[in-house]
Design an enzyme around this catalytic site. Structure first.
Site, PDB file in Angstrom:
ATOM      1  N   GLY A   1       0.781  -1.240   0.000  1.00  0.00           N
ATOM      2  CA  GLY A   1       0.000   0.000   0.000  1.00  0.00           C
ATOM      3  C   GLY A   1       0.806   1.279   0.000  1.00  0.00           C
ATOM      4  N   SER A   2       2.036   1.253  -0.545  1.00  0.00           N
ATOM      5  CA  SER A   2       2.792   2.512  -0.564  1.00  0.00           C
ATOM      6  C   SER A   2       2.150   3.518  -1.522  1.00  0.00           C
ATOM      7  CB  SER A   2       4.264   2.271  -0.904  1.00  0.00           C
ATOM      8  OG  SER A   2       4.409   1.836  -2.223  1.00  0.00           O
ATOM      9  N   ASN A   3       1.557   3.034  -2.587  1.00  0.00           N
ATOM     10  CA  ASN A   3       0.848   3.964  -3.488  1.00  0.00           C
ATOM     11  C   ASN A   3      -0.435   4.484  -2.841  1.00  0.00           C
ATOM     12  OD1 ASN A   3       2.188   4.288  -6.229  1.00  0.00           O
ATOM     13  ND2 ASN A   3       2.339   2.081  -5.897  1.00  0.00           N
TER      14      ASN A   3
ATOM     15  N   HIS B   1       1.611   0.498 -13.318  1.00  0.00           N
ATOM     16  CA  HIS B   1       2.378  -0.729 -13.583  1.00  0.00           C
ATOM     17  C   HIS B   1       3.869  -0.385 -13.614  1.00  0.00           C
ATOM     18  CE1 HIS B   1       3.057  -4.764 -15.085  1.00  0.00           C
ATOM     19  NE2 HIS B   1       3.927  -4.232 -15.914  1.00  0.00           N
TER      20      HIS B   1
END
Ligand code: GAR
Length: 207
Positions: free
Chosen positions: A14-16, A111
């Site tokens: 979940g870094s994004n 991506h």
């Protein structure tokens, strides 16, 4: 116009997701991250959502007879909340037409390669194994294929001598965390125009 509502789909670290939440808190994203959809209830991203006060729809695919079955439940959650944009951020499942069709032009993915090179799983490792000198990241619309939708934005990342998966991943992730919130702001400002496979970024529209 009302609040621009965003749902993030994620399966892992979940870094994004965190970068998007932070961009909302600091006012970069003029919208609300209204929902996290996650197929792995134990994933670290779920804890991040709880801390940020973002509602979660958690499910386990094995509890359903088909992908269409759980996607119908997700679709109901999305329409209940009036979601304007679906942001896939490390959501490691293929989607069916149950979600892809109604959200056509309103669902994006990030991506970790310069598509169409190295689509699918383990894109960073694929690039290293192939021996390319340049890779990068792509944000694209989601269509019925795997990483095949129209490209919205790309950034290049050079592969350095001695790079391994860890070192290259770090630079790729840092770049993702910069680019993804920026692309989401383009959507909240109505700047993204899709013509066939070509995407243009226009001046901010009045909302
Ligand atoms: C990101 O690097 C994203 O590009 C990748 O998963 C990672 C999720 O990291 N997505 C894909 O490979 C999709 N095919 P995060 O959970 O820390 O945001």
């Amino acid at each position: 116009m009302g609040v621009f509502r965003i749902a993030v789909f994620a399966s892992g670290r979940g870094s994004n997701f965190q970068a998007l939440v932070d961009a909302q808190s600091n006012g970069l994203i003029d919208g609300e991250i209204s929902l996290l959809v996650c197929d792995k209830p134990q994933a670290a991203v779920v804890e991040r959502a709880r801390k940020a006060g973002v509602d979660c729809f958690l499910f386990q695919p094995k509890d359903y007879a088909s992908r269409e079955d759980y996607e119908r439940e997700i679709a109901a959650e999305l329409s209940k909340r009036g979601i304007d944009l679906i942001v896939l951020a490390g959501y490691m499942r293929l989607l069916t037409s149950v979600l892809v069709e109604p959200y056509s032009g309103r669902m994006i993915n990030i991506h970790p390669s310069l598509l169409p090179s190295f689509s699918g799983k383990d894109a960073i490792k694929q690039a290293l194994d192939y021996g390319v000198k340049m890779t990068g990241i792509t944000v694209h619309f989601v269509d019925g294929g795997m990483d095949t939708g129209p490209v919205i934005a790309q950034r290049a990342v050079e592969i350095l001598e001695g790079d391994d998966e860890d070192s290259l991943s770090q630079r790729i992730h840092a770049m993702e965390q910069q680019l993804y919130p920026e692309v989401v702001t383009w959507f909240t400002k109505g700047m993204v125009e899709l013509n066939g496979r070509n995407v243009a970024i226009a001046a901010p529209a009045k909302r």
